[in-house]
Structure formats: C-alpha cells, structure tokens
Design an enzyme around this catalytic site. Structure first.
Site, PDB file in Angstrom:
ATOM      1  N   VAL A  54       0.836  -1.201   0.000  1.00  0.00           N
ATOM      2  CA  VAL A  54       0.000   0.000   0.000  1.00  0.00           C
ATOM      3  C   VAL A  54       0.875   1.258   0.000  1.00  0.00           C
ATOM      4  CG1 VAL A  54      -1.741   1.315   1.277  1.00  0.00           C
ATOM      5  CG2 VAL A  54      -1.892  -1.180   1.169  1.00  0.00           C
ATOM      6  N   CYS A  55       1.995   1.199   0.703  1.00  0.00           N
ATOM      7  CA  CYS A  55       2.850   2.387   0.885  1.00  0.00           C
ATOM      8  C   CYS A  55       3.255   3.075  -0.416  1.00  0.00           C
ATOM      9  CB  CYS A  55       4.085   2.020   1.702  1.00  0.00           C
ATOM     10  SG  CYS A  55       3.698   1.462   3.377  1.00  0.00           S
ATOM     11  N   PRO A  56       3.738   2.336  -1.436  1.00  0.00           N
ATOM     12  CA  PRO A  56       4.139   3.053  -2.654  1.00  0.00           C
ATOM     13  C   PRO A  56       2.985   3.761  -3.347  1.00  0.00           C
ATOM     14  CG  PRO A  56       4.223   0.679  -2.995  1.00  0.00           C
ATOM     15  CD  PRO A  56       4.044   0.900  -1.531  1.00  0.00           C
TER      16      PRO A  56
ATOM     17  N   GLU B 299       0.502   5.337  -1.893  1.00  0.00           N
ATOM     18  CA  GLU B 299       0.302   6.610  -1.193  1.00  0.00           C
ATOM     19  C   GLU B 299       1.422   7.596  -1.514  1.00  0.00           C
ATOM     20  OE1 GLU B 299      -1.760   5.699   2.981  1.00  0.00           O
ATOM     21  OE2 GLU B 299       0.276   4.944   2.848  1.00  0.00           O
ATOM     22  N   ILE B 300       2.645   7.110  -1.446  1.00  0.00           N
ATOM     23  CA  ILE B 300       3.804   7.977  -1.643  1.00  0.00           C
ATOM     24  C   ILE B 300       3.807   8.574  -3.044  1.00  0.00           C
ATOM     25  CG2 ILE B 300       6.328   7.948  -1.816  1.00  0.00           C
ATOM     26  CD1 ILE B 300       6.213   5.859   0.513  1.00  0.00           C
TER      27      ILE B 300
END
Length: 234
Positions: free
Chosen positions: A84-86, A88-89
């Site tokens: 999920v992190c990439p 959002e970033i």
C-alpha cells in the site's frame, strides 16, 4: 546486643529511605528516556523532530523548523518496499503542485534507514519502487519521531499510517491514523488544508463536506448570521 547490631537496627529506616530514593531516581531516568515528548494534541505545538532524509537523490538533514511559514503534511507509513505504501507515496508526489499552490509542503516518514529510502527511490514504479519523488522521505531509524507522534506499534516496530497537518506556526491542526491495510486519501488532505486556510482568511467556518469548488457554502459563527446558512441547507 553488640554495638554493630544496635547500629544496624537504628540505620534500617535510613537505609530503606535511601534505597527507595535511588529506585525513584532510576525510574524517573527510564521514564525520561522512553516516554514521548508530549501528548499529540490538536491546537498544540507539533512535536519537534529532525533527521536524515532523501531529498533529490541526496541525503540532507530535515527538521520541523525548516517548514515554518508553510503548512506541512507529515505522513507516516509502515515500511519501504511494501504494497500500500508506494501507492500513497506516489499519489502525494503526483499532486505536489496542488500542495505547493496552497503554500504546503509534504514529508513522508518511516522507520527505514535513509539508505533504504534512497534505494527505493531508484527502483522503477512498475517494479514496486517509488521512483524520483518531488518531496523528501525522512528516516526514523531510532523510532523516536514515530513514538513522539504516537503512531509506533511497539511490538511490530513499525508506524501506523498517521497523517498530521501542521500550520505555518508549527501548530497541529488535524491528524488521522489509518490501520495498516488501508491507504489514505490525498483529496481529503488537500480539502482539509483548504478549509483551515479559508477559515483563517475569512473568519467563517466550514460545515460537513465543505469543498471550495463543489460545496463552497460556509457559516458565519454567529447565532443570527448562521441562520442564513441553515435556512438554505437545514
């Protein structure tokens, strides 16, 4: 009874007090070393921070003071090289101009090292990397910043998805925390900043679902004046 025995008996209370005092001092030192700086509270100064960040493919020290005079979106994410992190970033990076247009900077934080951040920024997005970002990624390897902002999961050693909106005076205006599996909305972050700025500029308050484009009606915070809004939208 011997002189030594009598002396020991007389000094037992004093020895007990000395031991208790020493224990209290040790506990106080431990508390000072491990406790967050202060509770995170809206309307209060945001916890201070500084650390090494990846900025334009190089390492630079970044601190809260650098953002005085601008709004700051400080967002925490669990780990580099995850799922999920990439999303959002990259989403924040692709909308960076919209943030800059409203005097706002963005800063991402995780417990990874600055070396990990740099490596991730040099991995193509099609391969799970984040590519070249338009804002810094800050390393919180000691986990102090995450602890101070109360987003650290102690057992897992990673941060929840905390989003903190800090105003130009360093005051925390809003924060939200997502559990690990669900990403946040860049649209909502932008909406909130625009709402705070509108209130500051016009002195009127923003009702539920306020949007400067699709739902721009606001309320004058006065018993009589507010009736104008409620007569139309009540």
């Amino acid at each position: 009874m011997s002189f030594v025995a009598r002396s020991l008996i007389r000094n037992v209370p004093l020895m007990g007090k000395a031991i208790l005092s020493q224990q209290k001092q040790i506990a106080a030192r431990l508390l000072h070393q491990t406790a967050p700086l202060a509770a995170v509270r809206v309307q209060q100064p945001a916890p201070d921070f500084k650390g090494l960040a990846v900025v334009d493919n190089s390492f630079q020290e970044v601190k809260l003071e650098d953002y005085r005079g601008k709004y700051l979106v400080l967002f925490f994410y669990p780990l580099d090289f995850t799922f999920v992190c990439p999303t959002e970033i990259v989403a924040f990076s692709e909308r960076i101009k919209e943030f800059h247009d409203i005097n706002t900077e963005v800063l991402g934080v995780s417990v990874d090292s600055h070396f990990s951040h740099l490596t991730w920024c040099n991995v193509d997005r099609k391969n799970g990397g984040v590519g070249q970002l338009k804002y810094p990624l800050l390393s919180d390897l000691t986990k102090k910043i995450s602890a101070d902002y109360d987003v650290l999961l102690d057992k897992e050693g990673i941060s929840l998805r905390g989003t903190f909106i800090i105003d130009p005076n360093g005051i925390l205006r809003q924060y939200s925390i997502n559990d690990l599996p669900v990403g946040r909305s860049v649209d909502e972050v932008l909406r909130l900043i625009k709402a705070f700025q509108f209130v500051e500029q016009h002195g009127e308050v923003c009702p539920a679902n306020w949007n400067p484009n699709s739902n721009p009606a606001t309320i004058k915070p006065d018993v009589e004046e507010s009736k104008k809004y409620f007569s139309k939208h009540g």
